[in-house]
Design an enzyme around this catalytic site. Structure first.
Site, PDB file in Angstrom:
ATOM      1  N   CYS A 114       0.820  -1.233   0.000  1.00 14.12           N
ATOM      2  CA  CYS A 114       0.000   0.000   0.000  1.00 14.12           C
ATOM      3  C   CYS A 114       0.846   1.272   0.000  1.00 14.12           C
ATOM      4  O   CYS A 114       0.323   2.360  -0.260  1.00 14.12           O
ATOM      5  CB  CYS A 114      -0.936   0.022   1.195  1.00 14.12           C
ATOM      6  SG  CYS A 114      -1.964  -1.421   1.303  1.00 14.12           S
ATOM      7  N   HIS A 258      -3.216   7.230   2.720  1.00 12.87           N
ATOM      8  CA  HIS A 258      -3.594   5.906   2.235  1.00 12.87           C
ATOM      9  C   HIS A 258      -4.947   5.555   2.846  1.00 12.87           C
ATOM     10  O   HIS A 258      -5.180   5.790   4.036  1.00 12.87           O
ATOM     11  CB  HIS A 258      -2.542   4.873   2.639  1.00 12.87           C
ATOM     12  CG  HIS A 258      -2.985   3.466   2.396  1.00 12.87           C
ATOM     13  ND1 HIS A 258      -3.507   3.066   1.188  1.00 12.87           N
ATOM     14  CD2 HIS A 258      -3.018   2.371   3.201  1.00 12.87           C
ATOM     15  CE1 HIS A 258      -3.831   1.785   1.261  1.00 12.87           C
ATOM     16  NE2 HIS A 258      -3.546   1.348   2.473  1.00 12.87           N
ATOM     17  N   ASN A 288      -9.920  -0.229   0.326  1.00 13.90           N
ATOM     18  CA  ASN A 288      -8.458  -0.132   0.287  1.00 13.90           C
ATOM     19  C   ASN A 288      -7.960  -0.658  -1.063  1.00 13.90           C
ATOM     20  O   ASN A 288      -8.017  -1.854  -1.324  1.00 13.90           O
ATOM     21  CB  ASN A 288      -7.874  -0.950   1.445  1.00 13.90           C
ATOM     22  CG  ASN A 288      -6.363  -0.911   1.510  1.00 13.90           C
ATOM     23  OD1 ASN A 288      -5.696  -0.472   0.565  1.00 13.90           O
ATOM     24  ND2 ASN A 288      -5.801  -1.385   2.603  1.00 13.90           N
TER      25      ASN A 288
HETATM   26  N1  ACO Z   1     -18.112  -8.637   9.729  1.00  9.83           N
HETATM   27  C1  ACO Z   1     -18.512  -8.927  10.975  1.00  9.83           C
HETATM   28  N2  ACO Z   1     -17.666  -9.228  11.956  1.00  9.83           N
HETATM   29  C2  ACO Z   1     -16.361  -9.257  11.677  1.00  9.83           C
HETATM   30  C3  ACO Z   1     -15.870  -8.978  10.387  1.00  9.83           C
HETATM   31  C4  ACO Z   1     -16.807  -8.664   9.400  1.00  9.83           C
HETATM   32  N3  ACO Z   1     -16.429  -8.381   8.134  1.00  9.83           N
HETATM   33  N4  ACO Z   1     -14.523  -9.068  10.404  1.00  9.83           N
HETATM   34  C5  ACO Z   1     -14.171  -9.377  11.658  1.00  9.83           C
HETATM   35  N5  ACO Z   1     -15.287  -9.503  12.433  1.00  9.83           N
HETATM   36  C6  ACO Z   1     -15.365  -9.832  13.846  1.00  9.83           C
HETATM   37  C7  ACO Z   1     -14.164 -10.602  14.317  1.00  9.83           C
HETATM   38  O1  ACO Z   1     -14.318 -11.974  14.045  1.00  9.83           O
HETATM   39  C8  ACO Z   1     -14.185 -10.299  15.801  1.00  9.83           C
HETATM   40  O2  ACO Z   1     -15.121 -11.140  16.416  1.00  9.83           O
HETATM   41  P1  ACO Z   1     -14.812 -11.825  17.841  1.00  9.83           P
HETATM   42  O3  ACO Z   1     -14.600 -10.680  18.793  1.00  9.83           O
HETATM   43  O4  ACO Z   1     -16.038 -12.622  18.074  1.00  9.83           O
HETATM   44  O5  ACO Z   1     -13.572 -12.631  17.596  1.00  9.83           O
HETATM   45  C9  ACO Z   1     -14.717  -8.864  15.853  1.00  9.83           C
HETATM   46  O6  ACO Z   1     -15.361  -8.640  14.606  1.00  9.83           O
HETATM   47  C10 ACO Z   1     -13.666  -7.804  16.089  1.00  9.83           C
HETATM   48  O7  ACO Z   1     -12.593  -8.013  15.204  1.00  9.83           O
HETATM   49  P2  ACO Z   1     -11.328  -7.072  15.207  1.00  9.83           P
HETATM   50  O8  ACO Z   1     -10.341  -7.582  14.193  1.00  9.83           O
HETATM   51  O9  ACO Z   1     -10.857  -6.870  16.601  1.00  9.83           O
HETATM   52  O10 ACO Z   1     -11.989  -5.710  14.691  1.00  9.83           O
HETATM   53  P3  ACO Z   1     -11.323  -4.283  14.537  1.00  9.83           P
HETATM   54  O11 ACO Z   1     -12.130  -3.276  15.222  1.00  9.83           O
HETATM   55  O12 ACO Z   1      -9.838  -4.313  14.812  1.00  9.83           O
HETATM   56  O13 ACO Z   1     -11.495  -3.999  12.963  1.00  9.83           O
HETATM   57  C11 ACO Z   1     -10.204  -4.040  10.935  1.00  9.83           C
HETATM   58  C12 ACO Z   1     -10.922  -4.851  12.027  1.00  9.83           C
HETATM   59  C13 ACO Z   1     -11.237  -3.236  10.202  1.00  9.83           C
HETATM   60  C14 ACO Z   1      -9.530  -5.018   9.981  1.00  9.83           C
HETATM   61  C15 ACO Z   1      -9.161  -3.087  11.560  1.00  9.83           C
HETATM   62  O14 ACO Z   1      -8.399  -3.790  12.494  1.00  9.83           O
HETATM   63  C16 ACO Z   1      -8.236  -2.434  10.563  1.00  9.83           C
HETATM   64  O15 ACO Z   1      -8.614  -1.588   9.777  1.00  9.83           O
HETATM   65  N6  ACO Z   1      -6.930  -2.766  10.602  1.00  9.83           N
HETATM   66  C17 ACO Z   1      -5.904  -2.086   9.804  1.00  9.83           C
HETATM   67  C18 ACO Z   1      -5.917  -2.438   8.344  1.00  9.83           C
HETATM   68  C19 ACO Z   1      -4.776  -1.680   7.672  1.00  9.83           C
HETATM   69  O16 ACO Z   1      -4.511  -0.526   7.944  1.00  9.83           O
HETATM   70  N7  ACO Z   1      -4.037  -2.320   6.801  1.00  9.83           N
HETATM   71  C20 ACO Z   1      -2.827  -1.655   6.278  1.00  9.83           C
HETATM   72  C21 ACO Z   1      -2.803  -1.509   4.884  1.00  9.83           C
HETATM   73  S1  ACO Z   1      -3.304  -2.923   4.003  1.00  9.83           S
HETATM   74  C22 ACO Z   1      -1.973  -3.474   3.064  1.00  9.83           C
HETATM   75  O17 ACO Z   1      -0.849  -3.107   3.229  1.00  9.83           O
HETATM   76  C23 ACO Z   1      -2.262  -4.558   2.006  1.00  9.83           C
END
Ligand code: ACO
Length: 333
Positions: A114, A258, A288
């Site tokens: 990214c 980004h 993204n």
């Molecule tokens: N729908 C419903 N529930 C979901 C989903 C979904 N799509 N995805 C995950 N959950 C659930 C999980 O299973 C978890 O359930 P549990 O508590 O029963 O285990 C719960 O939701 C919470 O999951 P978290 O991963 O803790 O959720 P979080 O608030 O952290 O959000 C997210 C997840 C959106 C992925 C976030 O962590 C994020 O944006 N991370 C950074 C991504 C990023 O910046 N990437 C960098 C660039 S990408 C690249 O370089 C290719």
């Protein structure tokens, strides 16, 4: 002769098909409310079966060339930042050169996930200031939909496809690129990755490449750990790039981040003490798009006529690796 790298053309392309959160909710156990609340995403664009990353890149590049009022024959280098190349080789850049109708000038890919466009801008800026190239096409293009596991709700809701491009020109006039900072810390490599699966192949073995070693990869991510590091490193890097070029937060007119997650964007804007109106937001409509996200976000504001000559733009990105960085630009187009 003191050369500066100016942006003289901007372009973008998004494939036609839109996949909404509602439609996605019929495929995996998720909901529009969850995706919106946690990420800010409402929809993403998905490339057609007969399209490849190079097609998205070519469309964005052609728009940037048109915007600059030049043709591919006026270009003397072409760089594609991508993590989803058409093939292992040749480079997507060489395919884009052919599709644009260009010939002979150098073309290569760079890979910093990214952060690819931010890395590319830093690399090309250095080469242009040294007088190596006069006009460069820099493109960020991705088909993320090809490498996500569409049964994994943790990742498939986050990504989209698209391409953004810039024509850069070396001129003696003041303005354009101010400078960049780049970082990478490979100790985090396992938190966000897409592995190649070339299993079974070795000297003396017979492998059916189309079946056994298809190179199929899927994005795997420890989302909340990535989130934590991303917020910290982005806060640091925006401070670092300003300090390096002896500028302060109040000098920045536009933040072009980004587009991974609206919560990360808002945290960086807060750190910069910037109004959210001064920040490009496309994550809601594009999700993204990896290396395409920064140039697409810039293109989004540019098409609305937002930038005025002399204004300062701060571009930043965080990616798998982890690789992150920032560029400062004085708008001069
Ligand atoms: N729908 C419903 N529930 C979901 C989903 C979904 N799509 N995805 C995950 N959950 C659930 C999980 O299973 C978890 O359930 P549990 O508590 O029963 O285990 C719960 O939701 C919470 O999951 P978290 O991963 O803790 O959720 P979080 O608030 O952290 O959000 C997210 C997840 C959106 C992925 C976030 O962590 C994020 O944006 N991370 C950074 C991504 C990023 O910046 N990437 C960098 C660039 S990408 C690249 O370089 C290719």
């Amino acid at each position: 002769m003191n050369l500066n790298t100016h942006i003289v053309g901007v372009g973008g392309y998004l494939p036609e098909r839109i996949l909404s959160n509602e439609e996605l909710s019929t495929m995996v156990d998720t909901s529009d409310a969850w995706i919106r609340e946690r990420t800010g995403i409402t929809q993403r664009h998905i490339l057609a079966e007969d399209q490849q990353t190079s097609d998205l890149a070519t469309a964005a590049a052609q728009q940037a060339l048109d915007d600059a009022g030049i043709s591919v024959h006026d270009i003397d280098a072409l760089v594609v930042a991508t993590t989803t190349p058409d093939m292992i080789f040749p480079s997507t850049a060489s395919i884009v050169q052919y599709k644009l109708g260009g010939k002979d000038f150098p073309a290569w890919d760079i890979q910093a996930v990214c952060s690819g466009f931010v890395y590319g801008l830093a690399q090309v800026d250095g080469m242009m200031r040294s007088g190596m190239f006069k006009r460069v096409l820099l493109i960020g293009a991705e088909s993320m939909s090809r490498i996500v596991d569409w049964t994994d709700r943790n990742t498939c809701v986050l990504f989209g496809d698209g391409a953004g491009a810039m024509v850069l020109e070396a001129k003696e006039e003041q303005g354009g690129m101010i400078g960049s900072v780049l970082h990478c810390d490979g100790s985090y490599r396992h938190l966000l990755m897409a592995e190649h699966k070339y299993e079974g192949n070795a000297p003396g073995k017979k492998v059916d490449f189309r079946v056994d070693a298809a190179g199929v990869a899927a994005v795997e991510m420890k989302g909340n750990e990535v989130f934590r590091v991303a917020v910290t490193k982005l806060s640091e890097v925006v401070g670092e790039v300003l300090e390096k070029y002896e500028m302060s937060k109040v000098d920045v007119d536009w933040l072009i981040p980004h587009q991974a997650n609206i919560r990360i964007l808002k945290a960086t804007a807060k750190k910069m003490q910037m109004d959210e109106e001064q920040m490009a937001v496309t994550v809601d409509k594009h999700a993204n798009t990896s290396s395409a996200s920064v140039p697409l976000a810039l293109n989004h504001l540019y098409r609305q006529g937002k930038f005025e000559s002399g204004q300062v733009l701060l571009l930043e990105a965080f990616a798998g690796g982890f690789a992150w960085g920032a560029n400062l630009i004085r708008w001069s187009k």
